[in-house]
Design a protein around this motif. Sequence first.
Motif, PDB file in Angstrom:
ATOM      1  N   LEU A  30       0.829  -1.205   0.000  1.00 14.25           N
ATOM      2  CA  LEU A  30       0.000   0.000   0.000  1.00 14.25           C
ATOM      3  C   LEU A  30       0.868   1.260   0.000  1.00 14.25           C
ATOM      4  O   LEU A  30       0.569   2.233  -0.686  1.00 14.25           O
ATOM      5  CB  LEU A  30      -0.932  -0.004   1.214  1.00 14.25           C
ATOM      6  CG  LEU A  30      -2.153  -0.921   1.135  1.00 14.25           C
ATOM      7  CD1 LEU A  30      -2.806  -1.045   2.502  1.00 14.25           C
ATOM      8  CD2 LEU A  30      -3.160  -0.396   0.115  1.00 14.25           C
ATOM      9  N   LYS A  31       1.952   1.234   0.772  1.00 14.16           N
ATOM     10  CA  LYS A  31       2.877   2.368   0.791  1.00 14.16           C
ATOM     11  C   LYS A  31       3.627   2.471  -0.541  1.00 14.16           C
ATOM     12  O   LYS A  31       3.742   3.550  -1.129  1.00 14.16           O
ATOM     13  CB  LYS A  31       3.886   2.209   1.924  1.00 14.16           C
ATOM     14  CG  LYS A  31       3.291   2.179   3.320  1.00 14.16           C
ATOM     15  CD  LYS A  31       4.384   1.920   4.346  1.00 14.16           C
ATOM     16  CE  LYS A  31       3.820   1.704   5.748  1.00 14.16           C
ATOM     17  NZ  LYS A  31       4.880   1.354   6.722  1.00 14.16           N
ATOM     18  N   ALA A  32       4.160   1.345  -1.011  1.00 13.11           N
ATOM     19  CA  ALA A  32       4.976   1.346  -2.224  1.00 13.11           C
ATOM     20  C   ALA A  32       4.174   1.785  -3.442  1.00 13.11           C
ATOM     21  O   ALA A  32       4.722   2.418  -4.361  1.00 13.11           O
ATOM     22  CB  ALA A  32       5.566  -0.047  -2.451  1.00 13.11           C
ATOM     23  N   TYR A  33       2.881   1.459  -3.468  1.00 16.20           N
ATOM     24  CA  TYR A  33       2.036   1.836  -4.602  1.00 16.20           C
ATOM     25  C   TYR A  33       1.402   3.211  -4.418  1.00 16.20           C
ATOM     26  O   TYR A  33       0.601   3.649  -5.251  1.00 16.20           O
ATOM     27  CB  TYR A  33       0.927   0.792  -4.802  1.00 16.20           C
ATOM     28  CG  TYR A  33       1.425  -0.591  -5.146  1.00 16.20           C
ATOM     29  CD1 TYR A  33       2.671  -0.797  -5.729  1.00 16.20           C
ATOM     30  CD2 TYR A  33       0.639  -1.719  -4.895  1.00 16.20           C
ATOM     31  CE1 TYR A  33       3.129  -2.069  -6.037  1.00 16.20           C
ATOM     32  CE2 TYR A  33       1.079  -2.996  -5.208  1.00 16.20           C
ATOM     33  CZ  TYR A  33       2.329  -3.170  -5.776  1.00 16.20           C
ATOM     34  OH  TYR A  33       2.774  -4.433  -6.088  1.00 16.20           O
ATOM     35  N   GLY A  34       1.760   3.906  -3.340  1.00 17.33           N
ATOM     36  CA  GLY A  34       1.246   5.254  -3.107  1.00 17.33           C
ATOM     37  C   GLY A  34      -0.243   5.290  -2.813  1.00 17.33           C
ATOM     38  O   GLY A  34      -0.941   6.231  -3.220  1.00 17.33           O
TER      39      GLY A  34
ATOM     40  N   THR B 248       8.965  -7.168   2.699  1.00 15.72           N
ATOM     41  CA  THR B 248       8.889  -8.133   3.807  1.00 15.72           C
ATOM     42  C   THR B 248       9.365  -7.535   5.129  1.00 15.72           C
ATOM     43  O   THR B 248       9.238  -8.182   6.174  1.00 15.72           O
ATOM     44  CB  THR B 248       9.725  -9.386   3.497  1.00 15.72           C
ATOM     45  OG1 THR B 248      11.110  -9.033   3.392  1.00 15.72           O
ATOM     46  CG2 THR B 248       9.265 -10.045   2.204  1.00 15.72           C
ATOM     47  N   GLN B 249       9.898  -6.312   5.072  1.00 18.11           N
ATOM     48  CA  GLN B 249      10.408  -5.647   6.285  1.00 18.11           C
ATOM     49  C   GLN B 249       9.363  -4.657   6.792  1.00 18.11           C
ATOM     50  O   GLN B 249       9.164  -3.588   6.221  1.00 18.11           O
ATOM     51  CB  GLN B 249      11.717  -4.919   5.963  1.00 18.11           C
ATOM     52  CG  GLN B 249      12.819  -5.849   5.468  1.00 18.11           C
ATOM     53  CD  GLN B 249      13.940  -5.103   4.755  1.00 18.11           C
ATOM     54  OE1 GLN B 249      13.842  -3.900   4.465  1.00 18.11           O
ATOM     55  NE2 GLN B 249      15.011  -5.823   4.457  1.00 18.11           N
ATOM     56  N   ALA B 250       8.698  -5.031   7.891  1.00 15.78           N
ATOM     57  CA  ALA B 250       7.585  -4.224   8.393  1.00 15.78           C
ATOM     58  C   ALA B 250       8.013  -2.815   8.777  1.00 15.78           C
ATOM     59  O   ALA B 250       7.219  -1.871   8.705  1.00 15.78           O
ATOM     60  CB  ALA B 250       6.938  -4.920   9.586  1.00 15.78           C
ATOM     61  N   ASP B 251       9.267  -2.647   9.178  1.00 14.52           N
ATOM     62  CA  ASP B 251       9.730  -1.330   9.638  1.00 14.52           C
ATOM     63  C   ASP B 251      10.470  -0.548   8.555  1.00 14.52           C
ATOM     64  O   ASP B 251      11.037   0.515   8.829  1.00 14.52           O
ATOM     65  CB  ASP B 251      10.639  -1.504  10.860  1.00 14.52           C
ATOM     66  CG  ASP B 251      11.839  -2.409  10.585  1.00 14.52           C
ATOM     67  OD1 ASP B 251      11.880  -3.032   9.495  1.00 14.52           O
ATOM     68  OD2 ASP B 251      12.716  -2.512  11.464  1.00 14.52           O
ATOM     69  N   ASN B 252      10.464  -1.036   7.333  1.00 16.03           N
ATOM     70  CA  ASN B 252      11.134  -0.308   6.252  1.00 16.03           C
ATOM     71  C   ASN B 252      10.293   0.909   5.877  1.00 16.03           C
ATOM     72  O   ASN B 252       9.140   0.762   5.453  1.00 16.03           O
ATOM     73  CB  ASN B 252      11.324  -1.219   5.038  1.00 16.03           C
ATOM     74  CG  ASN B 252      12.248  -0.613   4.001  1.00 16.03           C
ATOM     75  OD1 ASN B 252      12.072   0.528   3.586  1.00 16.03           O
ATOM     76  ND2 ASN B 252      13.240  -1.379   3.572  1.00 16.03           N
ATOM     77  N   PRO B 253      10.839   2.124   5.998  1.00 13.76           N
ATOM     78  CA  PRO B 253      10.037   3.332   5.752  1.00 13.76           C
ATOM     79  C   PRO B 253       9.829   3.638   4.277  1.00 13.76           C
ATOM     80  O   PRO B 253       8.984   4.461   3.929  1.00 13.76           O
ATOM     81  CB  PRO B 253      10.859   4.434   6.418  1.00 13.76           C
ATOM     82  CG  PRO B 253      12.272   3.953   6.310  1.00 13.76           C
ATOM     83  CD  PRO B 253      12.211   2.449   6.442  1.00 13.76           C
TER      84      PRO B 253
END
Length: 335
Positions: free
Chosen positions: A174-178, A241-246
């Motif tokens: 969701l974050k990566a796709y804006g 796969t990294q939940a904390d990757n901003p």
Amino acid sequence: MKLIVPVVFWCLALVVAPLRAAPAPVHFADLNWESGSLITELLRIVVEKGYDIPTDTLPGTTITLETALAKNDIQVIAEEWAGRSPVWVKAEAAGQVKGLGNLVAGATEGWWVPEYVIKGDPARGLKPLAPDLRSVSDLPRYKAVFRDPENPDKGRFLNSPIGWTSEVVNGQKLKAYGLTDTYSNFRSGSGAALDAEITSQIKRGQPVLFYYWSPTPLLGRYKLVQLQEPPFDPEAWKTLTQADNPAPKPTRSPPSILSVGVSSAFAQQYPQLVTFFQQVQLPIDDLNKALATMSEGHLPPRQVATEFLKAHPQLWRSWVPAPVAEKVAAALATP
């Protein structure tokens, strides 16, 4: 006294010997999604009836079960989407776990919508609501179609339940796709709750955007469209796969390989079961039919697994040596 002492020791031997001979049960993960629970029972039946090794199951989320597998607190995860979670990748690199075989050819996962959202369904009086929806990049302009009743300014995306590896990945997508400004990240309490929400919406002809996977009865029961995502990029996948990757990067999920996950300690102790697990292959159409039967009839996985083995002897006989197969067949024939 000369007679009593031997008799006493002989009686003690009868009591102690069976206790020493009883093997410890193999601990299987108690998977809380339909295909996982059915495959678990298929494997357990063959292990118990064909190899005379007892089994049991232990519950947990995907992440906790993979952690337990690495520690040999459980020994088998019957449906492991190998290589997906950081927990698995780390444990595999450390030599603590192994993925055996390729259970289901054609397995997949992604984001889906009902076909009628794009094409309509004249038989049900449904008009197209998102006629140009093809890709995740099209979703922002259709947020009103998938309106979140709890947050009407956004659309709703139905994610996996909390604790599943895919829940972390989808949140990062969701974050990566804006899409975080236009869609809510809705997590169901369980796989069953996710199924119920999707099924309810489809039966009412309502638009719904959701994560799902195959093999499952849902994909065989309804006409669904998988949305296009950017091509797979292994480096981008790591960030998902990294939940904390901003700053996660966009990519579709990697090709799906479903394996039987085992601890390395288990593999050393039970080489005969490793060989068995490596041979297991399940045709996706037959598996989806069995899953549909289980879902629609609200049947226990153990019952459906037993009927599946009875209906497909030519399939599972190819997984095990002939003497093992005969023992399984005899057990299945016993009422």
